[in-house]
Write an enzyme that holds these catalytic residues in place. Structure first.
Site, mmCIF file in Angstrom:
data_model
loop_
_atom_site.group_PDB
_atom_site.id
_atom_site.type_symbol
_atom_site.label_atom_id
_atom_site.label_comp_id
_atom_site.label_asym_id
_atom_site.label_seq_id
_atom_site.Cartn_x
_atom_site.Cartn_y
_atom_site.Cartn_z
ATOM 1 N N ALA A 178 0.830 -1.204 0.000
ATOM 2 C CA ALA A 178 0.000 0.000 0.000
ATOM 3 C C ALA A 178 0.863 1.252 0.000
ATOM 4 O O ALA A 178 0.577 2.224 -0.711
ATOM 5 C CB ALA A 178 -0.937 -0.002 1.198
ATOM 6 N N ASP A 179 1.912 1.263 0.796
ATOM 7 C CA ASP A 179 2.800 2.423 0.829
ATOM 8 C C ASP A 179 3.457 2.668 -0.524
ATOM 9 O O ASP A 179 3.540 3.808 -0.993
ATOM 10 C CB ASP A 179 3.884 2.218 1.889
ATOM 11 C CG ASP A 179 3.378 2.475 3.293
ATOM 12 O OD1 ASP A 179 2.730 3.511 3.509
ATOM 13 O OD2 ASP A 179 3.634 1.646 4.181
ATOM 14 N N SER A 180 3.943 1.604 -1.154
ATOM 15 C CA SER A 180 4.656 1.760 -2.420
ATOM 16 C C SER A 180 3.743 2.243 -3.528
ATOM 17 O O SER A 180 4.105 3.140 -4.305
ATOM 18 C CB SER A 180 5.306 0.430 -2.815
ATOM 19 O OG SER A 180 6.236 0.009 -1.841
#
Length: 416
Positions: A179-181
């Site tokens: 999700a962060d990437s």
């Protein structure tokens, strides 16, 4: 114009984002990855970190001699200064810096910058062209906006975890910051979009991006399928709900390959390469929709055929016939792979802090005329304090000492 040095003969002036200035006051993964992508294509990114401690990523994961390795990747091509934004000195310095930047990137919990006197209304009054890219767990609006949030929660909330894993086992979180990437990539895209619009209008704006939102869109047709058909996608291992075959399979030598047959002609070639042409004529597998209904049985037939071959021999057969397969690579395979080497997907950089060469993933994508390039691995903590705070902004050494700001000498990290 950017102060990032030339790299491998590619001048900053030739990079597509050269001349844009970014102030990165973020931590962790998603927002720093956004500014990483911008730096890769020439933006001058100045990263603000907490004095003494720095970005939390400096202390995440693996390290070598106390130097955090993932920090080197996420903050490549950036400069580093140290400021405590909670203090009047830190807030005042940010206000001075935003006079001459195009973008500020932040990922504090909703309302935090406002509490410190650094909300967009304050900063835009100083620089009306300023774009503020805000990455938060839940966004600036909605009933969850004040909650703490990060990637692991977003992966569950967006619906990814529910469909990831085997049907008879608990749902699985991904093995990396998915999700962060994906949020970092979307944040970079939205930032460039806003920069383009600012050239036309002369005005800045706020980019409000919650960490779960990009993944929600990337998950595919779940929403439309539920809306129109009432379908709720379930966990199905490596299979997809819209194409078959699609899975990983074990070869005779204990290796694994990934195979997908998204078109009928592709499935025919797979069966040809495996020496099982009868599967094509079997009514259970004659069309993609039939194969979806009988995906488990099809996987059994394919596994039985595949385990008659060693991996490299199998892949050679697939290449010869034009069928679709790929090895299930480890990072050791990736670093040694001839195609990845030819595409320059891994780059070697000199890192003075580590005292030698450092390999990492290269810039994503190749522009034929104005390619990106990595200037350097992530900097030492506060490496550019003197150049920015004294030479550019005019503070004295005594003022920085009173504010608890170190002035690292060349070749030395800031005090831990």
């Amino acid at each position: 114009m950017s102060n990032i040095p030339d790299v491998d003969g590619v001048q900053d002036g030739g990079k597509p984002l050269a001349g844009f200035k970014v102030l990165d006051v973020s931590n962790f993964l998603a927002a720093p990855m956004c500014s990483m992508f911008l730096a890769d294509f020439g933006a001058d990114v100045l990263k603000v970190e907490r004095p003494q401690h720095g970005d939390e990523v400096r202390h995440w994961g693996e390290n070598r001699d106390g130097v955090g390795l993932y920090y080197k990747v996420l903050n490549r091509g950036k400069r580093s200064i140290t400021l405590d934004l909670r203090t009047p000195f830190g807030a005042e310095t940010v206000k001075r810096l935003v006079q001459d930047v195009d973008v500020i990137v932040e990922n504090y919990r909703t309302g935090t910058l406002e509490k410190w006197g650094l909300g967009y209304d304050v900063l835009a009054a100083i620089n009306p062209r300023l774009i503020m890219t805000r990455v938060t767990g839940w966004g600036q609006t909605g009933p969850h906006r004040m909650r703490p949030g990060f990637g692991t929660l977003a992966e569950a909330y967006a619906g990814f975890v529910a469909i990831n894993g085997e049907p008879d086992r608990p749902p699985l979180l991904p093995g990396f910051g998915l999700a962060d990437s994906t949020t970092g990539l979307m944040a970079a895209f939205l930032t460039v979009t806003a920069l383009h619009e600012a050239r036309r209008s002369g005005r800045g704006q706020v980019i409000d991006l919650a960490i779960y939102e990009t993944l929600l869109t990337l998950l595919g047709p779940q929403v439309v399928n539920y809306d129109q058909l009432g379908l709720v996608q379930q966990r199905s291992g490596s299979r997809l709900p819209f194409t078959a075959p699609r899975n990983t399979y074990r070869t005779r030598d204990g290796q694994y390959v990934s195979i997908a047959g998204s078109a009928q002609s592709t499935f025919v070639r797979i069966c040809d390469a495996l020496g099982v042409p009868d599967l094509v004529a079997d009514p259970r597998f004659a069309t993609n929709r039939a194969r979806l209904v009988n995906a488990a049985v099809l996987d059994e037939h394919l596994q039985a055929a595949i385990e008659r071959f060693d991996r490299d021999d199998l892949l050679a057969r697939f290449v010869e016939i034009g069928a679709t397969a790929a090895p299930v690579n480890t990072v050791a395979d990736i670093v040694a792979d001839a195609h990845i080497g030819a595409r320059e997907n891994i780059v070697t950089l000199d890192d003075p802090e580590l005292g030698g060469p450092l390999r990492m993933q290269n810039v994503v994508g190749k522009l034929s005329r104005t390619p990106g390039a990595i200037a350097a691995p992530g900097p030492r903590l506060g490496e550019h304090n003197r150049a920015v705070l004294i030479d550019q902004l005019g503070y004295t050494e005594d003022e920085l000492a009173a504010a608890g700001i170190d002035l690292p000498e060349p070749g030395r990290a800031a005090a831990e």
